[in-house]
Design a protein around this motif. Sequence first.
Motif, PDB file in Angstrom:
ATOM      1  N   GLN A  82       0.958  -1.205  -0.123  1.00 20.51           N
ATOM      2  CA  GLN A  82      -0.137  -0.085  -0.021  1.00 20.51           C
ATOM      3  C   GLN A  82       0.781   1.290  -0.081  1.00 20.51           C
ATOM      4  OE1 GLN A  82      -3.338   0.114  -0.505  1.00 20.51           O
ATOM      5  NE2 GLN A  82      -2.931  -2.234  -0.636  1.00 20.51           N
ATOM      6  N   LYS A  85       1.952   1.824  -3.596  1.00 22.12           N
ATOM      7  CA  LYS A  85       0.979   2.148  -4.248  1.00 22.12           C
ATOM      8  C   LYS A  85       0.656   3.638  -4.032  1.00 22.12           C
ATOM      9  CE  LYS A  85      -1.771  -1.988  -4.970  1.00 22.12           C
ATOM     10  NZ  LYS A  85      -2.897  -2.686  -4.666  1.00 22.12           N
ATOM     11  N   MET A 115      -9.369   3.659  -3.785  1.00 25.58           N
ATOM     12  CA  MET A 115      -8.211   3.155  -2.870  1.00 25.58           C
ATOM     13  C   MET A 115      -8.500   3.550  -1.380  1.00 25.58           C
ATOM     14  SD  MET A 115      -5.053   4.758  -5.103  1.00 25.58           S
ATOM     15  CE  MET A 115      -3.776   4.393  -3.893  1.00 25.58           C
ATOM     16  N   ASP A 118      -8.641   0.516   0.796  1.00 20.13           N
ATOM     17  CA  ASP A 118      -7.416  -0.638   1.545  1.00 20.13           C
ATOM     18  C   ASP A 118      -6.637   0.421   2.257  1.00 20.13           C
ATOM     19  OD1 ASP A 118      -7.720  -2.355  -0.159  1.00 20.13           O
ATOM     20  OD2 ASP A 118      -6.687  -1.630  -2.121  1.00 20.13           O
ATOM     21  N   GLN A 119      -6.907   1.700   2.288  1.00 24.14           N
ATOM     22  CA  GLN A 119      -6.328   2.944   3.285  1.00 24.14           C
ATOM     23  C   GLN A 119      -7.101   2.635   4.576  1.00 24.14           C
ATOM     24  OE1 GLN A 119      -3.743   4.945   2.777  1.00 24.14           O
ATOM     25  NE2 GLN A 119      -3.483   3.741   0.903  1.00 24.14           N
ATOM     26  N   MET A 122      -5.586  -0.507   6.141  1.00 20.95           N
ATOM     27  CA  MET A 122      -4.248  -0.329   6.593  1.00 20.95           C
ATOM     28  C   MET A 122      -4.340   0.458   7.746  1.00 20.95           C
ATOM     29  SD  MET A 122      -1.034   1.356   4.537  1.00 20.95           S
ATOM     30  CE  MET A 122      -1.696   3.219   4.694  1.00 20.95           C
TER      31      MET A 122
END
Length: 201
Positions: A82, A85, A115, A118-119, A122
């Motif tokens: 991540q 990215k 995104m 995914d953030q 995380m």
Amino acid sequence: MRSRIVESIDRVALSVGAVLTIGIMVSHEFRVAIGMAMELVIGWLPEILPFHMVLFVLAAITGLYASLIQKYTMDWDFLREQQVKMREFQAELRAAQLAGDQARVQQLQNKQLEMMGDQSKMMKMQLKPMAYIGIVSVPLFMWAYLYIDQHSITMVFPFWGEQNINQIVWGPIIYWFYWYFVCSIPISQIIRKALDIGGME
């Protein structure tokens, strides 16, 4: 069946960590109760070690525990992926902005929304270990807090000379916690290196 047991243990551990963390922030009586309970477990340490070494031992315990928790609860490959990215995305967005390519900027901004999932994952992954770590670190801190409050302890610091470790260094930081922090940095780095714990670059 096993996954359900693991999930139940996970929820209980997170709840205990959260209760301890919140409890010490809102209740003086709770802090004292935790400190008194830990006195039965580690109250013998100051009898055999100078108190600055006691704080060093506490830093070692919390450093080892925190490192192990992070090693086994975080997906370091996912976090590194991540991070890569995000760097690539920011570079693309910056290039598009400098080139005045509004269509590409809009496209990248739409991609940024995609995104966000995914953030969010995380962020949760990074915050989760904090509750686990609180299970050990909070009781240890509360014991030190109570012990130091009940005893007059001094240490000699570079530049500052002999100081009562319950006094303030700067802002909310007191001397004993400053010493603990100084000890914990190298200890944590050594432990992470020894355990080959990954990290984000």
